[in-house]
Every structure is written in C-alpha cells, then in structure tokens.
Write a protein that holds these residues in place. Structure first.
Motif, mmCIF file in Angstrom:
data_model
loop_
_atom_site.group_PDB
_atom_site.id
_atom_site.type_symbol
_atom_site.label_atom_id
_atom_site.label_comp_id
_atom_site.label_asym_id
_atom_site.label_seq_id
_atom_site.Cartn_x
_atom_site.Cartn_y
_atom_site.Cartn_z
ATOM 1 N N GLN A 384 0.828 -1.205 0.000
ATOM 2 C CA GLN A 384 0.000 0.000 0.000
ATOM 3 C C GLN A 384 0.867 1.262 0.000
ATOM 4 O O GLN A 384 0.711 2.181 0.803
ATOM 5 C CB GLN A 384 -0.958 -0.013 1.194
ATOM 6 C CG GLN A 384 -2.166 -0.911 1.007
ATOM 7 C CD GLN A 384 -3.028 -0.463 -0.188
ATOM 8 O OE1 GLN A 384 -3.742 0.536 -0.112
ATOM 9 N NE2 GLN A 384 -2.959 -1.211 -1.290
ATOM 10 N N GLU A 385 1.781 1.280 -0.977
ATOM 11 C CA GLU A 385 2.666 2.418 -1.192
ATOM 12 C C GLU A 385 2.335 3.047 -2.536
ATOM 13 O O GLU A 385 1.836 2.373 -3.455
ATOM 14 C CB GLU A 385 4.135 1.979 -1.193
ATOM 15 C CG GLU A 385 4.626 1.489 0.140
ATOM 16 C CD GLU A 385 6.078 1.043 0.069
ATOM 17 O OE1 GLU A 385 6.670 0.844 1.154
ATOM 18 O OE2 GLU A 385 6.605 0.892 -1.053
ATOM 19 N N PRO A 386 2.661 4.338 -2.683
ATOM 20 C CA PRO A 386 2.382 5.005 -3.953
ATOM 21 C C PRO A 386 3.345 4.530 -5.046
ATOM 22 O O PRO A 386 4.494 4.186 -4.782
ATOM 23 C CB PRO A 386 2.600 6.480 -3.643
ATOM 24 C CG PRO A 386 3.536 6.484 -2.498
ATOM 25 C CD PRO A 386 3.200 5.273 -1.678
ATOM 26 N N LEU A 387 2.842 4.509 -6.262
ATOM 27 C CA LEU A 387 3.666 4.199 -7.440
ATOM 28 C C LEU A 387 3.450 5.314 -8.459
ATOM 29 O O LEU A 387 2.315 5.651 -8.786
ATOM 30 C CB LEU A 387 3.275 2.848 -8.044
ATOM 31 C CG LEU A 387 4.025 2.439 -9.311
ATOM 32 C CD1 LEU A 387 5.512 2.263 -9.012
ATOM 33 C CD2 LEU A 387 3.447 1.148 -9.906
ATOM 34 N N THR A 388 4.555 5.901 -8.924
ATOM 35 C CA THR A 388 4.482 6.996 -9.894
ATOM 36 C C THR A 388 4.933 6.501 -11.261
ATOM 37 O O THR A 388 5.969 5.831 -11.379
ATOM 38 C CB THR A 388 5.391 8.165 -9.468
ATOM 39 O OG1 THR A 388 4.927 8.681 -8.228
ATOM 40 C CG2 THR A 388 5.385 9.273 -10.517
ATOM 41 N N VAL A 389 4.146 6.832 -12.276
ATOM 42 C CA VAL A 389 4.517 6.587 -13.682
ATOM 43 C C VAL A 389 4.630 7.941 -14.358
ATOM 44 O O VAL A 389 3.740 8.794 -14.223
ATOM 45 C CB VAL A 389 3.484 5.698 -14.395
ATOM 46 C CG1 VAL A 389 3.800 5.608 -15.887
ATOM 47 C CG2 VAL A 389 3.471 4.304 -13.784
ATOM 48 N N ALA A 390 5.747 8.142 -15.072
ATOM 49 C CA ALA A 390 5.963 9.407 -15.771
ATOM 50 C C ALA A 390 6.254 9.136 -17.241
ATOM 51 O O ALA A 390 7.074 8.273 -17.559
ATOM 52 C CB ALA A 390 7.110 10.188 -15.145
ATOM 53 N N MET A 391 5.570 9.874 -18.126
ATOM 54 C CA MET A 391 5.810 9.802 -19.576
ATOM 55 C C MET A 391 6.643 11.018 -19.968
ATOM 56 O O MET A 391 6.328 12.156 -19.594
ATOM 57 C CB MET A 391 4.499 9.780 -20.342
ATOM 58 C CG MET A 391 3.603 8.607 -19.986
ATOM 59 S SD MET A 391 4.223 7.029 -20.562
ATOM 60 C CE MET A 391 4.074 7.233 -22.330
ATOM 61 N N VAL A 392 7.749 10.799 -20.703
ATOM 62 C CA VAL A 392 8.658 11.867 -21.120
ATOM 63 C C VAL A 392 8.675 11.927 -22.645
ATOM 64 O O VAL A 392 8.840 10.885 -23.312
ATOM 65 C CB VAL A 392 10.079 11.613 -20.583
ATOM 66 C CG1 VAL A 392 11.027 12.722 -21.047
ATOM 67 C CG2 VAL A 392 10.076 11.503 -19.068
ATOM 68 N N ASP A 393 8.539 13.140 -23.174
ATOM 69 C CA ASP A 393 8.547 13.305 -24.642
ATOM 70 C C ASP A 393 9.461 14.480 -25.007
ATOM 71 O O ASP A 393 9.343 15.578 -24.431
ATOM 72 C CB ASP A 393 7.134 13.572 -25.162
ATOM 73 C CG ASP A 393 7.102 13.626 -26.685
ATOM 74 O OD1 ASP A 393 7.069 12.541 -27.299
ATOM 75 O OD2 ASP A 393 7.132 14.755 -27.239
ATOM 76 N N VAL A 486 0.240 9.480 -10.064
ATOM 77 C CA VAL A 486 0.583 8.733 -8.862
ATOM 78 C C VAL A 486 -0.656 7.991 -8.384
ATOM 79 O O VAL A 486 -1.760 8.549 -8.382
ATOM 80 C CB VAL A 486 1.101 9.670 -7.754
ATOM 81 C CG1 VAL A 486 1.553 8.859 -6.543
ATOM 82 C CG2 VAL A 486 2.228 10.538 -8.254
ATOM 83 N N MET A 487 -0.442 6.734 -7.927
ATOM 84 C CA MET A 487 -1.582 5.950 -7.456
ATOM 85 C C MET A 487 -1.106 4.938 -6.421
ATOM 86 O O MET A 487 -0.038 4.345 -6.554
ATOM 87 C CB MET A 487 -2.246 5.217 -8.635
ATOM 88 C CG MET A 487 -3.496 4.435 -8.253
ATOM 89 S SD MET A 487 -4.201 3.556 -9.677
ATOM 90 C CE MET A 487 -4.731 4.933 -10.695
ATOM 91 N N VAL A 488 -1.905 4.791 -5.357
ATOM 92 C CA VAL A 488 -1.725 3.673 -4.433
ATOM 93 C C VAL A 488 -2.705 2.599 -4.884
ATOM 94 O O VAL A 488 -3.921 2.800 -4.824
ATOM 95 C CB VAL A 488 -2.011 4.080 -2.981
ATOM 96 C CG1 VAL A 488 -1.886 2.862 -2.057
ATOM 97 C CG2 VAL A 488 -1.061 5.182 -2.524
ATOM 98 N N PRO A 489 -2.239 1.464 -5.412
ATOM 99 C CA PRO A 489 -3.135 0.464 -6.011
ATOM 100 C C PRO A 489 -4.251 0.034 -5.061
ATOM 101 O O PRO A 489 -3.986 -0.291 -3.908
ATOM 102 C CB PRO A 489 -2.192 -0.693 -6.332
ATOM 103 C CG PRO A 489 -0.843 -0.053 -6.496
ATOM 104 C CD PRO A 489 -0.822 1.066 -5.521
ATOM 105 N N GLN A 490 -5.441 0.072 -5.551
ATOM 106 C CA GLN A 490 -6.623 -0.333 -4.803
ATOM 107 C C GLN A 490 -7.422 -1.335 -5.628
ATOM 108 O O GLN A 490 -7.258 -1.416 -6.861
ATOM 109 C CB GLN A 490 -7.502 0.898 -4.484
ATOM 110 C CG GLN A 490 -6.812 1.970 -3.669
ATOM 111 C CD GLN A 490 -6.499 1.533 -2.261
ATOM 112 O OE1 GLN A 490 -7.130 0.595 -1.752
ATOM 113 N NE2 GLN A 490 -5.506 2.194 -1.649
ATOM 114 N N PRO A 491 -8.262 -2.136 -4.966
ATOM 115 C CA PRO A 491 -9.111 -3.067 -5.731
ATOM 116 C C PRO A 491 -9.908 -2.311 -6.792
ATOM 117 O O PRO A 491 -10.477 -1.247 -6.532
ATOM 118 C CB PRO A 491 -10.018 -3.681 -4.663
ATOM 119 C CG PRO A 491 -9.230 -3.553 -3.386
ATOM 120 C CD PRO A 491 -8.468 -2.289 -3.503
ATOM 121 N N GLY A 492 -9.932 -2.838 -7.983
ATOM 122 C CA GLY A 492 -10.657 -2.208 -9.082
ATOM 123 C C GLY A 492 -9.793 -1.279 -9.919
ATOM 124 O O GLY A 492 -10.196 -0.865 -11.001
#
Length: 540
Positions: A384-393, A486-492
C-alpha cells in the motif's frame, strides 16, 4: 525464456570443487604445521624470557641483600665511630690520637670505605685519618650535614653521588649525627665510599654477568650510583639522572620490586629487568638480562624445528602436486564440453538481454518495462505504497530530425537517455524507452510532490546541457515535457489506468507550452512547472 545448465557443466563444477579441495586441504595442513610450529616456538621463547627474568631476580635479590648488608656494616661502623667521638666530647677520657686510632681501626674493617671522619656542630673537621694533622675542611654546606643537623631521627643519611673534596673522585657519603650529653647536636661522623669499583665491593665480589647484562644502582632522586655493564663499571654516566616509563612508575608507586621488558634508554639493548628497593636505604637496584643473549639457545632450537617443519611441508607439497596433476588430467577430459556449454549459455543470456534492451539508447525496452511495471504494481499493492509513472517526450523532435538529420536525432535520444538514467535512484527507480522520442519512468514509493521534484530536476538537467535546437521555441536548445500520475493500487484499479493518466498529463504538458512537468497531487492540486519560452534560464 529460461535456460537450464546441462549435466556436463555440473560434472565440471564438481571436478573443479574436487580439484580445489585437493589444493585447499594441503594448504590447510601446511597452515596447521606452521601455526603449531609458531605456537611451540612462541611458548619456548616465552619460557626462555621467563628464565631470564628469574635469572635477573636471582641476581638482583642476592645483590640487593649483599648491598644492603654492606650499608648495614657501614651504618654500624658509623655508630661505633660516633660513640668514640661522643665519649671524647663528653667524658674526656680519651686522647685525640686514641680516637683517631679507633677510627682508623674501624675504617680498616670495611674495605669499601675510603675515608672516615667526624666534625663538630659547625661542620668543621675534627678527626681525620691523616696522622694527627686535622685538615681545615668544613662540610656545613653539604646537604647530608644540614639534614642530620635538622633531624635527630634521620639515622644514617646517604648523599647523592658527589665529587670528593679530598679524593677528587666520585664518592657516596654515608653520615650519622651524634648528640652531646645534653641532647644537643654535637656534629656528624661520615664515611666516603669511592664509586669507582664500588659495585663489586658492595656486592662482595658476587657480580656474575654476561655481555650486555647490566646492573644499575640509583638513589631515590634517580641519580646513577653504579652502572655495571659489559663486564666493567660505566663511569661515564655517574651522577646523572636516569629514568624510563617503567622506572618512573616504580618510583611513583614506591614499589618494593617489579619486572619489565624494555629497551635501555642508554644503549638501546632490549633486556628483561628486575627492580628491587634496597631495604631501609634510599636506593634501588635494577638488574637487566639481555634478551638477545637469553634467546641464543632458543634460536638454535628454532632453526632445528623449522628444518623439520620444512621437511614435512615439502612432503605435503609433493604429495599434493601428484594428486593435483591427476585431477587436472581428469578436468581436461571435460574442458571442451564445458567451454561449449558456457559459450551456449552466454549466447542465450545475450539473446535474452537483447530481447529486453533498446538497441539505440541501451535502456530497457517496452517489453522489459511491462515486466518491471507489473512487478512494481503488485509490490505497491501489497505494501500500500504510492507508485508513480511518468511519460517523457522530447519537444519538437520531428523538427530536430528534419533540421539536423536522423543520426543527430539518435545522438539526441542517447543524451536524453543518459541524463534520465543518471538522475534516478539506483536499484529502485526505473526508466525505459517507450517508443520514438518517448520514455517512461517508474518511481516506486514516491508521492506526487517528491515525484514532481525528481522529474523537474531531470527537465532542468537536460535544458542545462544546452544541446542546440534552432527549431525549438526555448532559446534554441533541446527540452522535454513530462506528464506523471501517482496511485496507491486499490481493488478495481489497474496499472493501465495509471499509465493512461500519465499519458494524458503528458498531453496537458505539451498543450500548455512544452518544457514542463505536469501532474496531479494527492489533494487534486495541479503540479506544473510551466516555463516562459523567453526565460533565459530555460526554467532552471
């Protein structure tokens, strides 16, 4: 793709282990032989040093007793002399010549005495040994006279080494006071002990030393009274103060006896020392036995022991060599198969690496990103930790290719890839080439504000490179835009939703003018680093 090591390779590894054992076991045996030998020799060395200590103690105890006895005889002689002088003062029943004869007779009984004399209360010489002629000498200025005059209970006082006024040689003065019938101070009786040759005289001829062995007699003020070394008395340091850390400690603690091993402060010879105070006298005796001489027998034992150990080690080495050569021949039989297997393994590993690596930038490719991101998503979900995804262009990259050519475009992408890799945390953050001029970044455990700081620093790093781009609106240098989510994965919730949100935020960064980072914080606030195209600092 999974690769399995074949049985020939396992057989080779087993053979290598067996070969290593045939080397290690003899080495262990040799080590044990050497360790045992060293231990035995160290015990032997310690035993010889202990013997030297005991030898020093035996010599020191005997000498201390003999020297103490000599000073006791001198004290008794002074007591007898003081009785004769006092009787002459008090009873007047003797003539001066009779007193002088008595003093001469008393002096003759103690060979170590050079002079035996008496003074009056003012320090004037009254009786001397030179016939009936009394020399005009006054000793009132001497410390021993003053000490006896002030202290009725001083007993026999021993002076520090002094140059005799008559003999002009180094002497030790032993003195006693005598009182008149009314108890007042009447004068002193004193004897001179010549220090030249005194060591053997005081010891009663019992000095038996070898080579660098040494005897040192000092007074309580650290003055050298006697130093006997190399079979003779050392007169060069007579009367000098001699100390060392060990002797200083004995002096401070008023120890009666002690032992230590040290190098002499005088001749740098290492010795085993025995220290003892002379009972009832302000003197201490140090006997040193040369360690070098004490270890001569041990050194011969060591040579013999190492010769035997060397023979045993030679047998072990030769036997080990024969076994090793036999095992080595066995290894050669499977070497070709092993090399072939290793080459195939390397080829398979290289194919696996190439299948997950972008050939241009050296970064992970999209396939590798899918694998890593899925793993990080599950880990973030579990913790239950945050995960960040970043798109670079890269901004205006098509124009860059048109202006500078595809080779320059490739170099630009390599530079961007290198900058991104250098600015991320090793072992946790992850960057991959997503396609074309797009890159994708994973920042595990980063909240929105922290992720924004990292990504904006990367944006500033590439701008600071000042890679020329005449088609860019940002002062003609290469820049890039970043969208992150940024998102902390949750059900759904799914990873795809996180990536799509990051892609949408990249679109917003591009739409709002490029050369910026755009994302949404945990509280829903927009995190953006919009930069005026005319900003001379490139937004740095």
């Amino acid at each position: 793709m999974r690769f399995t090591t074949k049985s020939p390779f396992l057989s080779s590894r087993t053979s290598m282990l067996s070969l290593a054992l045939h080397i290690v076991v003899p080495l262990l045996l040799i080590g044990l032989v050497i360790a045992f030998q060293i231990n035995q020799l160290e015990e032997g060395r310690a035993l010889h040093i202990e013997r030297s200590r005991m030898n020093a103690q035996d010599i020191g105890s005997t000498l201390a007793s003999s020297i103490g006895g000599s000073f006791q005889n001198i004290d008794l002689t002074l007591l007898a002399a003081s009785d004769h002088v006092r009787d002459w003062y008090v009873l007047k029943n003797k003539k001066p010549g009779e007193v002088l004869a008595s003093l001469q007779e008393l002096q003759s009984r103690v060979p170590s005495l050079a002079l035996l004399r008496s003074t009056d209360a003012n320090g004037n010489l009254v009786f001397a040994v030179e016939g009936d002629q009394v020399e005009k000498i006054n000793v009132a200025d001497r410390n021993y006279f003053q000490q006896l005059k002030k202290n009725p209970n001083a007993g026999m006082v021993i002076s520090e080494p002094v140059i005799g006024r008559i003999t002009k040689k180094w002497v030790l003065i032993c003195a006693r006071r005598f009182n008149l019938s009314n108890g007042e101070f009447g004068g002193i009786v004193y004897a001179s002990v010549l220090l030249d040759g005194v060591a053997d005289r005081l010891a009663g001829g019992k000095i038996r030393l070898n080579g660098d062995d040494v005897i040192l007699l000092r007074d309580d003020q650290q003055n050298v009274v006697v130093r006997f070394v190399n079979g003779k008395q050392d007169l060069s340091i007579m009367g000098q103060k001699i100390s060392s850390p060990n002797l200083d400690e004995f002096d401070r603690s008023r120890s009666e006896l002690g032992f230590y091993v040290a190098r002499s402060v005088i001749d740098q010879v290492q010795r085993s020392y025995y220290y003892q105070r002379i009972a009832g006298r302000p003197l201490n005796l140090v006997v040193g036995i040369s360690i070098k001489k004490a270890l001569i027998e041990w050194q011969e034992e060591s040579r013999k022991a190492w010769s035997m150990a060397g023979a045993l080690i030679s047998v072990i080495i030769f036997s080990a060599y024969l076994v090793y050569r036999s095992k080595l021949r066995q290894l050669h039989a499977i070497e070709e198969l092993q090399n072939t297997q290793i080459a195939l393994e390397k080829s398979n590993l290289e194919l696996a690496r190439l299948s997950t690596t972008d050939s241009l930038t050296g970064l992970a490719n999209r396939r590798k990103f899918d694998e890593v991101s899925a793993h990080e998503w599950l880990r973030a979900q579990r913790k239950q930790e945050p995960l960040t995804v970043a798109m670079v262009d890269v901004d205006f990259f098509k124009i860059y290719n048109d202006l500078y050519g595809h080779q320059a475009g490739d170099q630009c992408l390599k530079l961007v890839a290198k900058t991104l890799s250098a600015g991320l945390r090793d072992g946790s953050d992850f960057v991959a080439r997503y396609g074309g001029e797009e890159f994708i970044i994973l920042l595990p455990g980063q909240h929105a504000e922290g992720a924004y700081d990292v990504l904006d620093r990367l944006r500033r790093d590439i701008a600071e490179m000042k890679l020329a781009h005449s088609g860019s609106k940002f002062l003609s240098v290469i820049t890039f835009s970043v969208g992150f989510a940024v998102m902390v994965p949750q059900p759904g919730k799914t990873l795809i939703e996180l990536i799509e949100q990051a892609d949408q935020n990249l679109y917003m960064a591009k739409r709002k003018g490029k050369n910026q980072v755009y994302g949404i914080g945990e509280g829903g606030q927009v995190l953006s680093s919009y930069v005026d195209p005319l900003d001379q600092t490139y937004g740095v």
